[in-house]
Design an enzyme around this catalytic site. Structure first.
Site, PDB file in Angstrom:
ATOM      1  N   GLU A 191      -5.738 -10.724  -1.288  1.00 55.91           N
ATOM      2  CA  GLU A 191      -6.505 -10.599  -0.039  1.00 55.91           C
ATOM      3  C   GLU A 191      -8.001 -10.589  -0.335  1.00 55.91           C
ATOM      4  O   GLU A 191      -8.766  -9.835   0.263  1.00 55.91           O
ATOM      5  CB  GLU A 191      -6.097  -9.301   0.698  1.00 55.91           C
ATOM      6  CG  GLU A 191      -4.613  -9.208   0.961  1.00 55.91           C
ATOM      7  CD  GLU A 191      -4.196  -7.996   1.801  1.00 55.91           C
ATOM      8  OE1 GLU A 191      -5.053  -7.337   2.421  1.00 55.91           O
ATOM      9  OE2 GLU A 191      -2.978  -7.717   1.823  1.00 55.91           O
ATOM     10  N   GLU A 196       0.805  -1.235   0.000  1.00 59.98           N
ATOM     11  CA  GLU A 196       0.000   0.000   0.000  1.00 59.98           C
ATOM     12  C   GLU A 196       0.833   1.278   0.000  1.00 59.98           C
ATOM     13  O   GLU A 196       0.806   2.051   0.955  1.00 59.98           O
ATOM     14  CB  GLU A 196      -0.939   0.018   1.215  1.00 59.98           C
ATOM     15  CG  GLU A 196      -1.930  -1.130   1.230  1.00 59.98           C
ATOM     16  CD  GLU A 196      -2.864  -1.085   2.443  1.00 59.98           C
ATOM     17  OE1 GLU A 196      -2.659  -0.261   3.345  1.00 59.98           O
ATOM     18  OE2 GLU A 196      -3.803  -1.888   2.459  1.00 59.98           O
TER      19      GLU A 196
HETATM   20  C1  XIL Z   1      -5.829  -6.600   8.524  1.00 60.51           C
HETATM   21  C2  XIL Z   1      -6.084  -7.852   9.332  1.00 60.51           C
HETATM   22  O1  XIL Z   1      -6.914  -8.715   8.596  1.00 60.51           O
HETATM   23  C3  XIL Z   1      -6.715  -7.491  10.662  1.00 60.51           C
HETATM   24  O2  XIL Z   1      -6.858  -8.654  11.482  1.00 60.51           O
HETATM   25  C4  XIL Z   1      -5.850  -6.449  11.383  1.00 60.51           C
HETATM   26  O3  XIL Z   1      -6.493  -6.045  12.570  1.00 60.51           O
HETATM   27  C5  XIL Z   1      -5.603  -5.253  10.480  1.00 60.51           C
HETATM   28  O4  XIL Z   1      -5.043  -5.678   9.244  1.00 60.51           O
HETATM   29  N1  XIL Z   1      -4.806  -4.702   3.865  1.00 60.51           N
HETATM   30  C6  XIL Z   1      -3.730  -5.444   4.276  1.00 60.51           C
HETATM   31  C7  XIL Z   1      -3.866  -6.348   5.434  1.00 60.51           C
HETATM   32  O5  XIL Z   1      -2.685  -5.436   3.598  1.00 60.51           O
HETATM   33  O6  XIL Z   1      -2.658  -6.467   6.163  1.00 60.51           O
HETATM   34  C8  XIL Z   1      -4.967  -5.922   6.375  1.00 60.51           C
HETATM   35  O7  XIL Z   1      -5.131  -6.962   7.343  1.00 60.51           O
HETATM   36  C9  XIL Z   1      -6.233  -5.681   5.598  1.00 60.51           C
HETATM   37  C10 XIL Z   1      -6.053  -4.599   4.579  1.00 60.51           C
END
Ligand code: XIL
Length: 340
Positions: A257, A152
């Protein structure tokens, strides 16, 4: 002969009964899909929840660490590394023949205070970044197959996020992070991972430009991850363009994701069906538009609606994944299976 025959029938019946007793299905994503299929996992569920573990092993052939390798979890204070949970997941993956994806080395999220409130100069922060990447990647050398090296880096308008890394090290921190990761494990497949590619043309273009620049400089970058935390309301055209744009880089493409929010709609039979269609669309588009040799795979962000990050508040439930709260396959699961 007859004995062997009855023994085979007996084993088959036991196997089917035991799978259905665990709320599982005997069709499996990993057998049906023509590319790797992963899930983000967390150590807590893996350790304590048998149904979770069994569903993972029955359905998926890759895992990503959901939180355990983030800076705050693994490097909470200067010189102090906490390996317990990350080691657990990596060991579990290796033992069970799952490809392990490391998430994530350099990000603005989940930073410990000693980094987010960092007051020193660029020389010191560069040394910290280098030490962090080298230490983490070397520890898992040849066991973690791939890494989200930088996560990101862009705003939705295509400008760089003004993170602590950017502010102190300048935009080239990205290229250097990849070099450090490659030095630590030359066999690891290294990804740049970004969110909302499907929703923002400006961000998409910024990412594409960066990928081209890094490749032209021979920076060791091998893949582009698109998070694809998406929603029912997201028009399909943005998804198609994002996948095409990523494929055009020639890099490995990871839908890294994936989950699909139902909100702001209510959960009903028709939104459940609409979600199934959207999952089917994403997965089939990925297969159709990404050339075979670039198909790194698709990873859903955890396994069931029960363990999704979007479902932490009781007052605002979500239903973003392929399996429901009772670990049963949803329409989305069947829609994917039936399209291959
Ligand atoms: C999220 C996790 O799923 C949660 O459990 C945590 O509290 C916060 O982070 N983009 C990403 C991930 O790259 O690392 C994030 O994961 C969700 C958004």
């Amino acid at each position: 002969m007859i004995r062997v025959y009855f023994a085979t029938i007996f084993c088959t019946v036991c196997c089917v009964l035991s799978l259905s007793a665990q709320g599982q299905t005997n069709v499996s994503l990993k057998k049906v899909l023509p590319f790797p299929i992963g899930a983000a996992v967390n150590a807590k569920y893996l350790k304590n929840n048998v149904a979770y573990r069994q569903l993972l092993l029955a359905q998926y052939n890759c895992i990503t660490t959901e939180n355990e390798m983030k800076f705050k979890a693994i490097h909470p204070s200067k010189g102090v590394y906490n390996w317990i949970n990350a080691d657990y997941i990596v060991d579990f993956g290796v033992k069970n023949n799952l490809r392990v994806h490391g998430h994530t080395l350099i990000w603005h999220g989940s930073l410990p205070l000693w980094i987010s409130k960092f007051q020193g100069d660029s020389v010191e922060l560069e040394a910290i970044m280098k030490d962090h990447i080298r230490t983490v990647v070397s520890r898992y050398k040849n066991r973690v197959a791939s890494w989200d090296v930088v996560n990101e880096a862009f705003n939705d308008n295509g400008s760089y996020k003004k993170t602590i890394w950017y502010k102190i090290l300048g935009p080239d921190y990205i290229a250097r992070a990849f070099k450090y990761a490659h030095e630590a494990d030359p066999n690891a497949i290294l990804f740049f991972n970004e969110n909302a590619n499907e929703a923002s043309p400006l961000k998409r273009n910024a990412v594409l430009k960066l990928m081209k620049k890094l490749m032209a400089r021979n920076i060791p970058i091998h893949g582009l991850g698109m998070q694809m935390h998406t929603r029912l309301a997201q028009p399909n055209s943005g998804i198609t363009t994002a996948i095409k744009t990523a494929a055009a880089t020639g890099l490995q493409v990871h839908l890294s994701e994936l989950d699909i929010r139902i909100r702001p709609y209510a959960y009903s039979d028709s939104t459940d069906k609409a979600q199934a269609l959207k999952y089917k669309f994403i997965v089939t588009q990925y297969n159709a538009l990404v050339p075979k040799k670039q198909q790194f795979g698709i990873t859903t962000w955890n396994i069931t609606d029960n363990d999704s990050w979007l479902n932490k508040s009781k007052s605002k439930p979500e239903w973003p994944l392929l399996f429901d709260k009772n670990y049963k396959p949803k329409k989305a699961f069947n829609a994917i299976i039936n399209s291959f």
